[in-house]
Design a protein around this motif. Structure first.
Motif, PDB file in Angstrom:
ATOM      1  N   THR A 353       0.815  -1.208   0.000  1.00 39.40           N
ATOM      2  CA  THR A 353       0.000   0.000   0.000  1.00 39.40           C
ATOM      3  C   THR A 353       0.855   1.267   0.000  1.00 39.40           C
ATOM      4  O   THR A 353       1.956   1.292   0.542  1.00 39.40           O
ATOM      5  CB  THR A 353      -0.920   0.055   1.226  1.00 39.40           C
ATOM      6  OG1 THR A 353      -0.118  -0.034   2.404  1.00 39.40           O
ATOM      7  CG2 THR A 353      -1.934  -1.072   1.208  1.00 39.40           C
ATOM      8  N   ARG A 354       0.292   2.311  -0.606  1.00 38.10           N
ATOM      9  CA  ARG A 354       0.910   3.637  -0.568  1.00 38.10           C
ATOM     10  C   ARG A 354      -0.176   4.679  -0.380  1.00 38.10           C
ATOM     11  O   ARG A 354      -1.242   4.595  -1.005  1.00 38.10           O
ATOM     12  CB  ARG A 354       1.703   3.906  -1.853  1.00 38.10           C
ATOM     13  CG  ARG A 354       2.229   5.344  -1.966  1.00 38.10           C
ATOM     14  CD  ARG A 354       3.414   5.453  -2.929  1.00 38.10           C
ATOM     15  NE  ARG A 354       3.133   5.025  -4.274  1.00 38.10           N
ATOM     16  CZ  ARG A 354       2.790   5.851  -5.278  1.00 38.10           C
ATOM     17  NH1 ARG A 354       2.644   7.142  -5.042  1.00 38.10           N
ATOM     18  NH2 ARG A 354       2.577   5.383  -6.488  1.00 38.10           N
ATOM     19  N   LEU A 355       0.103   5.677   0.447  1.00 38.30           N
ATOM     20  CA  LEU A 355      -0.823   6.787   0.683  1.00 38.30           C
ATOM     21  C   LEU A 355      -0.218   8.066   0.128  1.00 38.30           C
ATOM     22  O   LEU A 355       0.864   8.475   0.546  1.00 38.30           O
ATOM     23  CB  LEU A 355      -1.074   6.945   2.187  1.00 38.30           C
ATOM     24  CG  LEU A 355      -1.884   8.177   2.625  1.00 38.30           C
ATOM     25  CD1 LEU A 355      -3.334   8.052   2.181  1.00 38.30           C
ATOM     26  CD2 LEU A 355      -1.785   8.367   4.140  1.00 38.30           C
ATOM     27  N   ASN A 356      -0.907   8.700  -0.827  1.00 41.64           N
ATOM     28  CA  ASN A 356      -0.502  10.009  -1.335  1.00 41.64           C
ATOM     29  C   ASN A 356      -1.305  11.071  -0.583  1.00 41.64           C
ATOM     30  O   ASN A 356      -2.538  11.102  -0.669  1.00 41.64           O
ATOM     31  CB  ASN A 356      -0.782  10.129  -2.841  1.00 41.64           C
ATOM     32  CG  ASN A 356       0.190   9.304  -3.670  1.00 41.64           C
ATOM     33  OD1 ASN A 356       1.049   8.615  -3.136  1.00 41.64           O
ATOM     34  ND2 ASN A 356       0.032   9.357  -4.980  1.00 41.64           N
ATOM     35  N   THR A 357      -0.622  11.939   0.149  1.00 38.20           N
ATOM     36  CA  THR A 357      -1.309  12.862   1.040  1.00 38.20           C
ATOM     37  C   THR A 357      -0.648  14.237   1.053  1.00 38.20           C
ATOM     38  O   THR A 357       0.533  14.366   0.722  1.00 38.20           O
ATOM     39  CB  THR A 357      -1.338  12.290   2.473  1.00 38.20           C
ATOM     40  OG1 THR A 357      -1.926  13.238   3.365  1.00 38.20           O
ATOM     41  CG2 THR A 357       0.063  11.951   2.977  1.00 38.20           C
ATOM     42  N   ASP A 358      -1.423  15.246   1.473  1.00 33.19           N
ATOM     43  CA  ASP A 358      -0.839  16.570   1.655  1.00 33.19           C
ATOM     44  C   ASP A 358      -0.216  16.730   3.040  1.00 33.19           C
ATOM     45  O   ASP A 358       0.335  17.781   3.369  1.00 33.19           O
ATOM     46  CB  ASP A 358      -1.870  17.674   1.389  1.00 33.19           C
ATOM     47  CG  ASP A 358      -3.074  17.644   2.334  1.00 33.19           C
ATOM     48  OD1 ASP A 358      -3.016  16.963   3.376  1.00 33.19           O
ATOM     49  OD2 ASP A 358      -4.081  18.323   2.025  1.00 33.19           O
ATOM     50  N   GLY A 359      -0.307  15.686   3.865  1.00 40.12           N
ATOM     51  CA  GLY A 359       0.315  15.730   5.185  1.00 40.12           C
ATOM     52  C   GLY A 359      -0.479  16.486   6.230  1.00 40.12           C
ATOM     53  O   GLY A 359       0.035  16.805   7.302  1.00 40.12           O
ATOM     54  N   HIS A 360      -1.745  16.747   5.947  1.00 40.02           N
ATOM     55  CA  HIS A 360      -2.592  17.482   6.887  1.00 40.02           C
ATOM     56  C   HIS A 360      -3.544  16.558   7.645  1.00 40.02           C
ATOM     57  O   HIS A 360      -4.514  17.011   8.246  1.00 40.02           O
ATOM     58  CB  HIS A 360      -3.402  18.554   6.152  1.00 40.02           C
ATOM     59  CG  HIS A 360      -2.565  19.536   5.402  1.00 40.02           C
ATOM     60  ND1 HIS A 360      -3.061  20.330   4.387  1.00 40.02           N
ATOM     61  CD2 HIS A 360      -1.253  19.873   5.518  1.00 40.02           C
ATOM     62  CE1 HIS A 360      -2.105  21.103   3.902  1.00 40.02           C
ATOM     63  NE2 HIS A 360      -0.991  20.826   4.564  1.00 40.02           N
ATOM     64  N   GLY A 361      -3.274  15.261   7.593  1.00 34.92           N
ATOM     65  CA  GLY A 361      -4.195  14.278   8.166  1.00 34.92           C
ATOM     66  C   GLY A 361      -4.454  14.449   9.647  1.00 34.92           C
ATOM     67  O   GLY A 361      -5.564  14.192  10.126  1.00 34.92           O
ATOM     68  N   ASN A 362      -3.449  14.891  10.392  1.00 35.67           N
ATOM     69  CA  ASN A 362      -3.647  15.091  11.824  1.00 35.67           C
ATOM     70  C   ASN A 362      -4.581  16.268  12.096  1.00 35.67           C
ATOM     71  O   ASN A 362      -5.418  16.223  13.006  1.00 35.67           O
ATOM     72  CB  ASN A 362      -2.307  15.314  12.531  1.00 35.67           C
ATOM     73  CG  ASN A 362      -1.447  14.059  12.540  1.00 35.67           C
ATOM     74  OD1 ASN A 362      -1.945  12.962  12.275  1.00 35.67           O
ATOM     75  ND2 ASN A 362      -0.163  14.216  12.837  1.00 35.67           N
TER      76      ASN A 362
END
Length: 453
Positions: A353-362
């Motif tokens: 698996t890979r998650l592409n994110t803007d890093g704002h999940g928290n």
């Protein structure tokens, strides 16, 4: 299915054989051919071909070689011809300083007046450029904010030029010359721009690809060019065909937009279209536009977002794929519980698996979700975009404070998953500074991803 966006089927060396050439093209999965003219006579001939063959469309225009007799009467006749319903562009137009068959001042006048005609008629242009790159680029820059759309056929500029043109929402195409042994520089450009910014063309009867080099070119050979692009870009030929077919629709209006995809395959990876919603509004993202990537339509409303079971059914055996990627045009952590449920299925069944994110999940989930990555997400790809918080905020249209949140997310995430920080390859972004920050300060991997319009 392929589309050949540039084939001069009116040339004398096709005389008496057009039926067979079109038949071979169809047998080779070429569903559409665009025939760009070079003067008034060939403009009429191109239109006549569209009347005879359902799968042929035309562009009308005067090539720089043929612009020596340019006058107001020509532009008026072109405007009349361009009103035909199967004329999809003004072209082939541009500049050619290699042969100089027409005086340069006349070439420049003809080029600009045909650009203005295209804008008037709301048609794209098809641009010829041979050893006239500086003038071509300067002219195109003048029209940056006018809505002009162009195909730069048989691309002859630098990688920097290509990226600038793509940022101005133009498309690039390459001919059979990318298959030549000494075409390393062209293939380097192909490898560094997105397939979302490319079209396919043969430039028949010229630029015949290997292994037919030396013979007359024809649309049936388009697959050889698609195969080379696929090889250079680590894509499948099907990826190239699908993406470039949609690009033809986007530029020339031929065809239609595909239905929404919940999962979509690129190369040997399967991507999960989690959501179209996002807390950011990046200037380089088409989330609010067509939201199409590699020919897949990812545009969906919140009410259309599937539950995890729909994705799981479409995935089937996750081991069939190199990886399962949570991506799309939105921020996947907005639907974090759905992502986790799908990821658990994938991991339980032997997938990656890979998650592409803007890093704002928290921030989005109002808690630290990074410990929940463990055992579920193998790779986290985070959009760094810039080391400068102010530039970051401008690019993503978010509060500058989210830059620190994104960095904090990356630092925490690397305890549980492999982390890759990415930027979009735009001229104003300092990629070297970003790479140094990512590798030296954060101690994670760095990748520059292609910009496409």
């Amino acid at each position: 299915m392929f589309i050949d966006t540039h084939a001069h089927l009116f040339y004398p060396n096709f005389n008496g054989e057009v039926d067979q050439v079109v038949k071979r093209a169809i047998e080779s999965d070429v569903k559409v051919i665009i025939v760009p003219a070079t003067d008034l006579i060939s403009s009429q001939q191109a239109i006549e071909l569209t009347e005879k063959y359902e799968n042929i469309y035309a562009a009308v225009g005067v090539h720089p070689h043929d612009s020596k007799e340019w006058n107001d009467n020509i532009i008026n006749k072109l405007e009349e011809l361009a009103k035909n319903k199967k004329v999809v562009a003004i072209g082939e137009i541009g500049l050619d300083y290699y042969y100089d068959f027409s005086p340069r001042d006349i070439q420049l006048k003809a080029f600009e007046e045909q650009i203005q005609l295209a804008l008037k008629l709301k048609l794209p242009i098809i641009v010829h450029n041979r050893q006239a790159n500086d003038d071509i680029m300067n002219i195109i820059r003048k029209y940056k904010d006018t809505g002009l759309r162009a195909q730069f056929h048989c691309f002859a500029g630098s990688l920097k030029d290509a990226k600038e043109l793509i940022e101005m929402h133009h498309l690039i195409s390459f001919t059979g010359n990318i298959t030549f042994n000494k075409a390393e520089s062209l293939r380097h450009i192909v490898s560094n721009i997105s397939i979302e910014s490319m079209l396919l063309e043969t430039d028949s009867p010229f630029m015949t690809p290997v292994p037919h080099r030396g013979n007359r070119n024809e649309p049936a050979y388009i697959k050889l060019i698609a195969e080379k692009i696929a090889e250079v870009q680590n894509l499948t030929v099907e990826d190239v065909a699908r993406a470039t077919t949609y690009n033809v629709y986007k530029l020339f209006g031929i065809g239609s937009k595909p239905p929404v995809s919940f999962t979509y395959k690129i190369g040997n990876s399967l991507y999960i279209n989690v959501t179209n919603r996002c807390n950011a509004d990046c200037i380089f993202c088409d989330r609010k536009g067509d939201a199409v990537i590699n020919g897949y339509n990812l545009k969906m409303k919140k009410s259309e977002e599937p539950e995890a079971e729909v994705y799981i059914k479409e995935i089937g055996d996750p081991k069939k794929y190199k990886e399962i990627v949570f991506c799309g045009y939105g921020e996947p952590t907005i639907r974090w519980e759905v992502v986790k449920k799908i990821a658990k299925y994938v991991k339980d069944n032997g997938g990656i698996t890979r998650l592409n994110t803007d890093g704002h999940g928290n921030v989005i989930n109002k808690r630290d979700i990074t410990p929940e990555l463990e055992g579920l997400i193998d790779v986290v790809s985070i959009s760094l975009n810039s080391v400068d918080p102010e530039q970051y905020a401008k690019l993503m249209r978010v509060d500058p404070s989210l830059h620190a949140e994104m960095i904090d997310f990356a630092k925490k995430a690397k305890k549980y998953s492999r982390v890759v920080m990415t930027i979009v390859g735009m001229n104003e972004v300092d990629s070297e500074a970003a790479k140094k920050f990512v590798t030296d300060v954060l101690g994670v991997e760095f990748r520059e991803r292609e910009y496409f319009s």
